[in-house]
Design a protein around this motif. Structure first.
Motif, PDB file in Angstrom:
ATOM      1  N   ASP A 293      33.456  34.384  31.321  1.00  0.00           N
ATOM      2  CA  ASP A 293      34.113  34.365  30.020  1.00  0.00           C
ATOM      3  C   ASP A 293      35.588  34.054  30.252  1.00  0.00           C
ATOM      4  O   ASP A 293      36.299  34.845  30.877  1.00  0.00           O
ATOM      5  CB  ASP A 293      33.952  35.732  29.330  1.00  0.00           C
ATOM      6  N   PHE A 294      36.027  32.886  29.766  1.00  0.00           N
ATOM      7  CA  PHE A 294      37.450  32.539  29.869  1.00  0.00           C
ATOM      8  C   PHE A 294      38.195  33.255  28.740  1.00  0.00           C
ATOM      9  O   PHE A 294      38.667  32.653  27.783  1.00  0.00           O
ATOM     10  CB  PHE A 294      37.628  31.022  29.813  1.00  0.00           C
ATOM     11  N   SER A 295      38.315  34.545  28.901  1.00  0.00           N
ATOM     12  CA  SER A 295      38.795  35.428  27.839  1.00  0.00           C
ATOM     13  C   SER A 295      40.304  35.586  27.827  1.00  0.00           C
ATOM     14  O   SER A 295      40.860  36.130  26.874  1.00  0.00           O
ATOM     15  CB  SER A 295      38.173  36.817  28.023  1.00  0.00           C
ATOM     16  N   GLY A 296      40.964  35.164  28.901  1.00  0.00           N
ATOM     17  CA  GLY A 296      42.382  35.477  29.052  1.00  0.00           C
ATOM     18  C   GLY A 296      42.616  36.818  29.710  1.00  0.00           C
ATOM     19  O   GLY A 296      43.761  37.258  29.848  1.00  0.00           O
ATOM     20  N   ARG A 297      41.528  37.464  30.126  1.00  0.00           N
ATOM     21  CA  ARG A 297      41.625  38.771  30.795  1.00  0.00           C
ATOM     22  C   ARG A 297      40.829  38.721  32.097  1.00  0.00           C
ATOM     23  O   ARG A 297      39.679  38.285  32.100  1.00  0.00           O
ATOM     24  CB  ARG A 297      41.065  39.881  29.906  1.00  0.00           C
ATOM     25  N   PRO A 298      41.404  39.164  33.202  1.00  0.00           N
ATOM     26  CA  PRO A 298      40.682  39.137  34.482  1.00  0.00           C
ATOM     27  C   PRO A 298      39.771  40.344  34.657  1.00  0.00           C
ATOM     28  O   PRO A 298      40.140  41.468  34.317  1.00  0.00           O
ATOM     29  CB  PRO A 298      41.810  39.153  35.510  1.00  0.00           C
ATOM     30  N   TRP A 299      38.584  40.099  35.172  1.00  0.00           N
ATOM     31  CA  TRP A 299      37.675  41.190  35.530  1.00  0.00           C
ATOM     32  C   TRP A 299      36.569  40.614  36.405  1.00  0.00           C
ATOM     33  O   TRP A 299      36.086  39.522  36.140  1.00  0.00           O
ATOM     34  CB  TRP A 299      37.060  41.842  34.283  1.00  0.00           C
ATOM     35  N   LEU A 300      36.177  41.355  37.422  1.00  0.00           N
ATOM     36  CA  LEU A 300      35.075  40.937  38.283  1.00  0.00           C
ATOM     37  C   LEU A 300      34.083  42.077  38.451  1.00  0.00           C
ATOM     38  O   LEU A 300      34.465  43.193  38.808  1.00  0.00           O
ATOM     39  CB  LEU A 300      35.583  40.501  39.660  1.00  0.00           C
ATOM     40  N   VAL A 301      32.828  41.775  38.155  1.00  0.00           N
ATOM     41  CA  VAL A 301      31.723  42.681  38.474  1.00  0.00           C
ATOM     42  C   VAL A 301      30.919  42.010  39.582  1.00  0.00           C
ATOM     43  O   VAL A 301      30.476  40.869  39.434  1.00  0.00           O
ATOM     44  CB  VAL A 301      30.829  42.945  37.247  1.00  0.00           C
ATOM     45  N   TRP A 302      30.715  42.708  40.693  1.00  0.00           N
ATOM     46  CA  TRP A 302      30.159  42.098  41.903  1.00  0.00           C
ATOM     47  C   TRP A 302      28.980  42.924  42.411  1.00  0.00           C
ATOM     48  O   TRP A 302      29.094  44.138  42.576  1.00  0.00           O
ATOM     49  CB  TRP A 302      31.247  42.030  42.968  1.00  0.00           C
ATOM     50  N   SER A 303      27.868  42.261  42.627  1.00  0.00           N
ATOM     51  CA  SER A 303      26.697  42.921  43.203  1.00  0.00           C
ATOM     52  C   SER A 303      26.064  41.977  44.220  1.00  0.00           C
ATOM     53  O   SER A 303      25.175  41.191  43.898  1.00  0.00           O
ATOM     54  CB  SER A 303      25.694  43.292  42.109  1.00  0.00           C
ATOM     55  N   ALA A 304      26.553  42.038  45.445  1.00  0.00           N
ATOM     56  CA  ALA A 304      26.027  41.202  46.525  1.00  0.00           C
ATOM     57  C   ALA A 304      26.404  41.849  47.855  1.00  0.00           C
ATOM     58  O   ALA A 304      27.562  42.223  48.063  1.00  0.00           O
ATOM     59  CB  ALA A 304      26.580  39.779  46.446  1.00  0.00           C
ATOM     60  N   ASP A 305      25.435  41.979  48.732  1.00  0.00           N
ATOM     61  CA  ASP A 305      25.664  42.538  50.064  1.00  0.00           C
ATOM     62  C   ASP A 305      25.177  41.554  51.111  1.00  0.00           C
ATOM     63  O   ASP A 305      24.212  40.808  50.895  1.00  0.00           O
ATOM     64  CB  ASP A 305      24.917  43.866  50.225  1.00  0.00           C
ATOM     65  N   TYR A 306      25.844  41.577  52.263  1.00  0.00           N
ATOM     66  CA  TYR A 306      25.502  40.643  53.334  1.00  0.00           C
ATOM     67  C   TYR A 306      25.302  41.415  54.642  1.00  0.00           C
ATOM     68  O   TYR A 306      26.048  42.355  54.938  1.00  0.00           O
ATOM     69  CB  TYR A 306      26.613  39.602  53.507  1.00  0.00           C
ATOM     70  N   ARG A 307      24.325  40.976  55.403  1.00  0.00           N
ATOM     71  CA  ARG A 307      24.052  41.615  56.688  1.00  0.00           C
ATOM     72  C   ARG A 307      24.802  40.930  57.829  1.00  0.00           C
ATOM     73  O   ARG A 307      25.047  41.534  58.863  1.00  0.00           O
ATOM     74  CB  ARG A 307      22.540  41.586  56.974  1.00  0.00           C
ATOM     75  N   ARG A 308      25.127  39.662  57.636  1.00  0.00           N
ATOM     76  CA  ARG A 308      25.879  38.944  58.668  1.00  0.00           C
ATOM     77  C   ARG A 308      27.374  39.116  58.466  1.00  0.00           C
ATOM     78  O   ARG A 308      27.858  39.168  57.336  1.00  0.00           O
ATOM     79  CB  ARG A 308      25.521  37.456  58.634  1.00  0.00           C
ATOM     80  N   GLU A 309      28.123  39.154  59.566  1.00  0.00           N
ATOM     81  CA  GLU A 309      29.577  39.267  59.467  1.00  0.00           C
ATOM     82  C   GLU A 309      30.192  37.964  59.006  1.00  0.00           C
ATOM     83  O   GLU A 309      31.163  37.969  58.234  1.00  0.00           O
ATOM     84  CB  GLU A 309      30.170  39.665  60.821  1.00  0.00           C
ATOM     85  N   LYS A 310      29.638  36.827  59.465  1.00  0.00           N
ATOM     86  CA  LYS A 310      30.182  35.520  59.122  1.00  0.00           C
ATOM     87  C   LYS A 310      29.048  34.553  58.807  1.00  0.00           C
ATOM     88  O   LYS A 310      27.948  34.676  59.327  1.00  0.00           O
ATOM     89  CB  LYS A 310      31.011  34.937  60.277  1.00  0.00           C
ATOM     90  N   VAL A 311      29.358  33.586  57.947  1.00  0.00           N
ATOM     91  CA  VAL A 311      28.529  32.392  57.785  1.00  0.00           C
ATOM     92  C   VAL A 311      29.439  31.221  58.106  1.00  0.00           C
ATOM     93  O   VAL A 311      30.461  31.013  57.447  1.00  0.00           O
ATOM     94  CB  VAL A 311      27.953  32.264  56.372  1.00  0.00           C
ATOM     95  N   GLY A 312      29.091  30.478  59.132  1.00  0.00           N
ATOM     96  CA  GLY A 312      30.041  29.501  59.649  1.00  0.00           C
ATOM     97  C   GLY A 312      31.270  30.234  60.152  1.00  0.00           C
ATOM     98  O   GLY A 312      31.160  31.212  60.898  1.00  0.00           O
ATOM     99  N   GLN A 313      32.448  29.775  59.732  1.00  0.00           N
ATOM    100  CA  GLN A 313      33.703  30.438  60.124  1.00  0.00           C
ATOM    101  C   GLN A 313      34.190  31.403  59.042  1.00  0.00           C
ATOM    102  O   GLN A 313      35.298  31.937  59.149  1.00  0.00           O
ATOM    103  CB  GLN A 313      34.783  29.380  60.370  1.00  0.00           C
ATOM    104  N   MET A 314      33.383  31.631  58.028  1.00  0.00           N
ATOM    105  CA  MET A 314      33.847  32.385  56.861  1.00  0.00           C
ATOM    106  C   MET A 314      33.304  33.808  56.870  1.00  0.00           C
ATOM    107  O   MET A 314      32.085  34.013  56.793  1.00  0.00           O
ATOM    108  CB  MET A 314      33.417  31.663  55.589  1.00  0.00           C
ATOM    109  N   PRO A 315      34.171  34.813  56.955  1.00  0.00           N
ATOM    110  CA  PRO A 315      33.710  36.200  56.903  1.00  0.00           C
ATOM    111  C   PRO A 315      33.063  36.501  55.551  1.00  0.00           C
ATOM    112  O   PRO A 315      33.627  36.189  54.499  1.00  0.00           O
ATOM    113  CB  PRO A 315      35.003  37.011  57.086  1.00  0.00           C
TER     114      PRO A 315
END
Length: 378
Positions: A293-315
């Protein structure tokens, strides 16, 4: 912030006579279709109009004021009668050989528009001379160049050493085309962010073809930015020189900040825009859900977990940080959920889902000036 159209007079609003002086009423001939389409720009779009004109030697024996003002006032009255008013008439009286900073392309008479109160990157200079294009560059705005001789225009561009082609948003002598450009013009953002840790350049065109040219020094990150462009339909260029000898954090964070700022610039006032977008996207064993929603207000809801420390060079810990920094600067709500077994697929599905949600949210009706909010402001 307000946006301004800085408009030249002679050769733009009125046709320029052979002696280059509109010093009599019988020499006033208005540019074809200027009343019809400039009035529509005023009625339908959110721009303040400012006339900016060089009048060589006005007030000297070569151009007495008593011959200038009757014609000029008649021009102003004719536009006012058609619903077109100018917030200011900025007139420079000097001769070209004097090289005064008040004379276009100089900005000495326009410094009050450069104090941070005007959205100059989304403002325009409209004129028929190369000096109008140079003025746009000096203001930090874009130019509509009404050059009548395309070959002359090409020669002037090639002989100018300051990359003026990047300033010119449209070359046209048709006020109807100029109106249509503003009515449905491409929504772009450009950010160059330099810190002691990174040098980030981002260029974005929301109404593109999904083209991309991304080079951050991190191959997998580039691949994800490519997905963001391809599946949102936006053209995206990202170039980063970061302190990767330390680690990846600053490169990823600062890219997200600059990318969010570019999106904030590009969506502009959001009139006619859908505002909301969402996508549920499968990728083999993975499923990613994104809503924005480009509401003019910032907010993040996040639901994701990873078992690897990196994918490629990206943590993997930095994916949350990337989208958090993006939402903070783009001023959007972002809700992301990803599940599955393959971490590469999970992350790629997330970027694709966000891209598809963005594509839906930024879709617009160019004939609508409705703000997608009952509040009246976003």
């Amino acid at each position: 912030m307000k946006k301004v159209l800085f408009i030249d007079r002679d050769g733009t609003l009125v046709l320029e006579p052979h002696d280059y002086q509109v010093d009599a009423l019988d020499k006033v001939e208005f540019y074809p279709l200027v009343f019809q389409y400039l009035a529509k720009i005023v009625q339908e779009l959110d721009y303040e109009l400012v006339m900016v004109t060089n009048q060589d030697g006005l007030g000297t024996p070569s151009y007495p004021e008593d011959t200038f003002w009757p014609a000029h006032n008649a021009i102003i009255k004719a536009f006012r009668n058609e619903g077109v008013t100018f917030a200011e008439e900025v007139i420079d009286r000097t001769f070209p050989h004097e090289n005064q900073p008040t004379r276009k392309p100089g900005t000495a008479l326009l410094t009050h528009y450069m104090d941070g109160s005007v959205d100059l990157p989304n403002s325009f200079v409209i004129g028929d001379r190369i000096t109008d294009v140079q003025l746009a560059k000096n203001l930090g705005a874009k130019a509509i160049w009404m050059v009548t001789d395309p070959q002359l225009g090409a020669d002037e561009i090639s002989n100018d050493a300051r990359n003026l082609q990047e300033v010119i948003a449209l070359t046209s002598t048709d006020w109807g085309e100029i109106y249509r450009f503003f009515k449905g013009r491409q929504r772009t953002g450009k950010v160059h962010r330099v810190t002691k840790e990174t040098d980030v350049f981002v260029q974005l065109d929301l109404d593109g073809q999904g083209r991309y040219n991304n080079h951050t020094g991190l191959g997998f990150f580039d691949h994800m930015l490519d997905q963001l462009a391809k599946h949102s339909g936006a053209n995206l260029e990202v170039r980063v020189q970061g302190d990767l000898h330390i680690d990846e954090h600053h490169t990823i964070e600062d890219t997200a900040i600059a990318l969010g700022e570019a999106f904030r610039q590009a969506v502009g006032d959001k009139r006619g825009m859908e505002r909301y977008g969402s996508c549920i996207l499968p990728m083999d064993d993975c499923l990613a859900t994104a809503a924005i929603d480009f509401s003019g207000r910032p907010w993040l809801v996040w639901s994701a977990d990873y078992r690897r420390e990196k994918v490629g060079q990206m943590p993997t810990e930095l994916f949350y940080h990337f989208f958090k920094s993006f939402s903070d600067t783009a001023l959007c709500n972002l809700n992301i959920k990803a599940e599955g077994e393959n971490e590469h697929h999970k992350i790629e599905a997330t970027f694709k889902a966000v891209a598809k949600a963005i594509k839906m949210a930024v879709k617009r009706d160019i004939n609508s000036q409705e703000l997608p909010s009952t509040k009246g402001v976003l």
